[in-house]
Design a protein around this motif. Structure first.
Motif: not given
Lengths: 14, 257
Positions: B65-72
């Motif tokens: 499980n990962m949380a990938m922080g995205i700048h849209f």
């Protein structure tokens, strides 16, 4: 906007 | 290791176009069941909830499980470099600080890859309970888009009322007033052209048109939109993205003046 509510007053933070 | 391959890369392009104005950044939460995103706009008035199922992808692997922080806006810049017919593969190592996007043309003669820098985002997850709604309305997404666009040119807020007569959208502003009523209509042969009103009890709520109009950016993703309304609760505007999953927008109501 006047009267605009926030979502956080309906759904709790988990 | 995370890897997800989608043949219809255009879906991913449309999805990010639908979100990037509303939310600047958010975490792609990936697990063995798929990819999820929950992000609020900066004023905490509305929320985007995206759920893409593992089996909706051509290939999906997620070991951890990962949380990938995205700048849209940044993701959008990269996705603009993908062709509409391209297959897109998303890849990341465990605990990576970048997400690799690989684009393959349909005849496999052009392959490109881009690395998107990931961000560390502290996000607040909201617990959204499963609930019954007073009214659920399915309508052509193009009709919803037209109504909210038209009314945005007249007023700032819309009163949406669902009764057994139909669903009515009303606004007023400096130029005057506007009302659009859609009746339950299952006459069209194609289900995506029908308006289906499932009413448990009449309901009327007021919302800011600016947000409803913004949600309509998801129109290219689905021919049908579902609106769910309950007294004194946020509206849900939901687009089913084929077999892949769904994007839902929640918007808090305005208190009547």
């Amino acid at each position: 906007l006047p009267g605009q509510q926030k979502l956080t007053s309906f759904f709790g933070v988990t | 290791m995370f890897e997800a391959r989608i043949t219809q890369g255009a879906v991913l392009k449309k999805l990010v176009e639908a979100l990037k104005e509303l939310v600047t950044e958010g975490n792609f939460d990936v697990s063995s069941t798929g990819l999820q995103l929950q992000a609020m706009d900066s004023s905490h008035v509305c929320l985007v909830s995206l759920a893409l199922r593992e089996d909706g992808f051509e290939h999906f692997r997620c070991d951890r499980n990962m949380a990938m922080g995205i700048h849209f806006q940044n993701l959008s810049k990269i996705l603009k470099c993908a062709g509409n017919e391209d297959t897109i593969t998303l890849k990341a190592e465990d605990n990576a600080d970048q997400l690799t996007l690989m684009f393959e043309s349909s005849n496999q003669d052009r392959i490109s890859d881009f690395d998107l820098k990931l961000m560390s985002i502290e996000s607040e997850h909201l617990g959204i309970p499963d609930q019954e709604y007073s009214a659920e309305i399915k309508m052509p997404s193009s009709e919803y888009q037209r109504i909210v666009r038209d009314l945005t040119s007249i007023g700032d807020t819309v009163l949406i009322s669902a009764t057994k007569e139909g669903i009515k959208f009303s606004t007023s502003g400096d130029v005057g007033t506007a009302n659009v009523t859609l009746r339950h209509n299952t006459t069209p042969e194609k289900p995506e052209e029908q308006t289906i009103i499932d009413l448990k009890e009449p309901v009327a709520l007021t919302f800011a048109l600016r947000y409803l109009n913004n949600f309509a950016k998801a129109t290219p993703l689905a021919p049908v939109v579902k609106l769910s309304l309950t007294k004194d609760l946020p509206i849900v505007v939901e687009y089913q993205i084929g077999e892949l999953g769904a994007v839902k927008f929640y918007l808090a109501p305005k208190i009547d003046d």
